[in-house]
Design an enzyme around this catalytic site. Sequence first.
Site, PDB file in Angstrom:
ATOM      1  N   TYR A   1      20.615  72.580 -57.812  1.00 51.03           N
ATOM      2  CA  TYR A   1      21.053  72.016 -59.226  1.00 51.03           C
ATOM      3  C   TYR A   1      22.004  70.878 -59.189  1.00 51.03           C
ATOM      4  O   TYR A   1      21.892  70.029 -60.156  1.00 51.03           O
ATOM      5  CB  TYR A   1      21.813  73.163 -60.113  1.00 51.03           C
ATOM      6  CG  TYR A   1      20.719  73.892 -61.056  1.00 51.03           C
ATOM      7  CD1 TYR A   1      19.545  74.270 -60.667  1.00 51.03           C
ATOM      8  CD2 TYR A   1      21.258  74.554 -62.044  1.00 51.03           C
ATOM      9  CE1 TYR A   1      18.611  75.007 -61.685  1.00 51.03           C
ATOM     10  CE2 TYR A   1      20.411  75.155 -63.044  1.00 51.03           C
ATOM     11  CZ  TYR A   1      18.924  75.565 -62.607  1.00 51.03           C
ATOM     12  OH  TYR A   1      18.502  76.284 -63.431  1.00 51.03           O
TER      13      TYR A   1
ATOM     14  N   CYS B   1      31.922  75.373 -56.541  1.00 49.36           N
ATOM     15  CA  CYS B   1      30.621  75.733 -56.573  1.00 49.36           C
ATOM     16  C   CYS B   1      30.588  77.043 -55.922  1.00 49.36           C
ATOM     17  O   CYS B   1      31.359  77.138 -55.140  1.00 49.36           O
ATOM     18  CB  CYS B   1      29.781  74.653 -55.506  1.00 49.36           C
ATOM     19  SG  CYS B   1      28.184  75.288 -55.117  1.00 49.36           S
TER      20      CYS B   1
ATOM     21  N   ASP C   1      22.461  82.030 -61.255  1.00 46.96           N
ATOM     22  CA  ASP C   1      22.642  80.768 -60.500  1.00 46.96           C
ATOM     23  C   ASP C   1      21.623  80.113 -59.996  1.00 46.96           C
ATOM     24  O   ASP C   1      20.341  80.720 -59.955  1.00 46.96           O
ATOM     25  CB  ASP C   1      23.433  81.243 -59.247  1.00 46.96           C
ATOM     26  CG  ASP C   1      23.986  79.933 -58.328  1.00 46.96           C
ATOM     27  OD1 ASP C   1      24.299  79.048 -58.974  1.00 46.96           O
ATOM     28  OD2 ASP C   1      24.207  80.210 -57.188  1.00 46.96           O
TER      29      ASP C   1
ATOM     30  N   CYS D   1      27.399  79.763 -61.817  1.00 43.26           N
ATOM     31  CA  CYS D   1      27.119  78.395 -61.439  1.00 43.26           C
ATOM     32  C   CYS D   1      27.935  77.223 -61.938  1.00 43.26           C
ATOM     33  O   CYS D   1      27.887  77.007 -63.197  1.00 43.26           O
ATOM     34  CB  CYS D   1      25.613  77.952 -61.570  1.00 43.26           C
ATOM     35  SG  CYS D   1      25.001  76.425 -61.003  1.00 43.26           S
ATOM     36  N   ASN D   2      28.794  76.644 -61.238  1.00 44.36           N
ATOM     37  CA  ASN D   2      29.737  75.658 -62.020  1.00 44.36           C
ATOM     38  C   ASN D   2      28.770  74.307 -62.358  1.00 44.36           C
ATOM     39  O   ASN D   2      29.195  73.743 -63.576  1.00 44.36           O
ATOM     40  CB  ASN D   2      30.496  75.135 -60.840  1.00 44.36           C
ATOM     41  CG  ASN D   2      31.714  76.084 -60.417  1.00 44.36           C
ATOM     42  OD1 ASN D   2      32.508  76.136 -60.915  1.00 44.36           O
ATOM     43  ND2 ASN D   2      31.273  76.719 -59.415  1.00 44.36           N
ATOM     44  N   THR D   3      27.787  74.116 -61.730  1.00 48.70           N
ATOM     45  CA  THR D   3      26.876  72.847 -62.238  1.00 48.70           C
ATOM     46  C   THR D   3      26.283  73.411 -63.363  1.00 48.70           C
ATOM     47  O   THR D   3      26.088  72.460 -64.505  1.00 48.70           O
ATOM     48  CB  THR D   3      25.794  72.839 -60.985  1.00 48.70           C
ATOM     49  OG1 THR D   3      26.540  72.577 -59.822  1.00 48.70           O
ATOM     50  CG2 THR D   3      24.912  71.387 -61.321  1.00 48.70           C
TER      51      THR D   3
HETATM   52  N1  DGL Z   1      26.052  77.257 -57.042  1.00 46.20           N
HETATM   53  C1  DGL Z   1      26.182  76.363 -57.835  1.00 46.20           C
HETATM   54  C2  DGL Z   1      27.423  75.981 -58.577  1.00 46.20           C
HETATM   55  O1  DGL Z   1      28.339  76.697 -58.436  1.00 46.20           O
HETATM   56  C3  DGL Z   1      25.429  74.933 -57.387  1.00 46.20           C
HETATM   57  C4  DGL Z   1      24.335  74.967 -56.457  1.00 46.20           C
HETATM   58  C5  DGL Z   1      23.124  73.817 -56.545  1.00 46.20           C
HETATM   59  O2  DGL Z   1      23.592  72.645 -56.454  1.00 46.20           O
HETATM   60  O3  DGL Z   1      22.231  74.468 -56.790  1.00 46.20           O
HETATM   61  O4  DGL Z   1      27.736  74.729 -58.750  1.00 46.20           O
END
Ligand code: DGL
Length: 267
Positions: A41, A185, A9, A74-76
């Site tokens: 991210y 997220c 992540d 990490c979805n992003t």
């Molecule tokens: N944990 C990350 C996600 O699931 C995003 C966090 C970030 O913006 O870095 O998208």
Amino acid sequence: MPAHILVFDSGIGGTTVLGHIQRSIPYAQYSYFMDNELLPYGAQTQQTIINRLSALIRYIEHKKLNVDLIVIACNTASTSALSAVRLITNIPIVGVVPAIKPAAQLTQSNKIGLLATPATIASEYTKELIRTHASCAHVSLLSSVELVTIAENFFFTDELKIEKLHKELVRLNISPEIDVLVLGCTHFPILADAINEFLNKQVKLLDSGQAIANRVYDLLLNTDKLTVTASATKKPLHFYATAYTSDNVLSTQDIITQIDLTQYVQS
Ligand code: DGL
């Protein structure tokens, strides 16, 4: 040999997914990799995220970490770079993406909220997920970077900045008509109790953690990597971070290594 699973992540959010996987496969070897040098991210470009994940793959191969499976928790990162990264490695990769499909199956009002980072909300991947799985529902898109910062802070200090959280939730102007809110997220389950209170427990919060743990288990089922010998002991968790991180939340056996990923980045 038990499986070596690497969970990735940008920050500490992926630990919400790691916890589900560890409960389902307790004796695997785990590495947790966070690219906190570039956190958040959600404010990065797609190309930057692809470059960083490609660098991670080069790092794993160069250091011969013998990883059996990577979870991009990490979805992003998953919605931006999953297909690009799969092209450069043979290591199986499981990506975490917003739980749109189960949300569409669960909603009674046909009104869903998707709470995610700006990059996840803007990605083609997410738009396609909604077109494919939630075309019958109305999906409100709610993007926040601030909630990532609040979750990181809460994780490391154990103090929730409740005023900041409420201010951000008010700014998001969440429709009272939704009955399901997708936490798109991996940082947001850290705030789930407080979000639930804010919404007067009227909205079902959904994340992908358990589904990902099930997927990881299924993928390893056909290998010999789930076999546990009588002498098996739980391995310490190895953290890798690309910037300074406080070790006050790690258990005493855990290991933390700070690495320089920039030398593995090719532009
Ligand atoms: N944990 C990350 C996600 O699931 C995003 C966090 C970030 O913006 O870095 O998208």
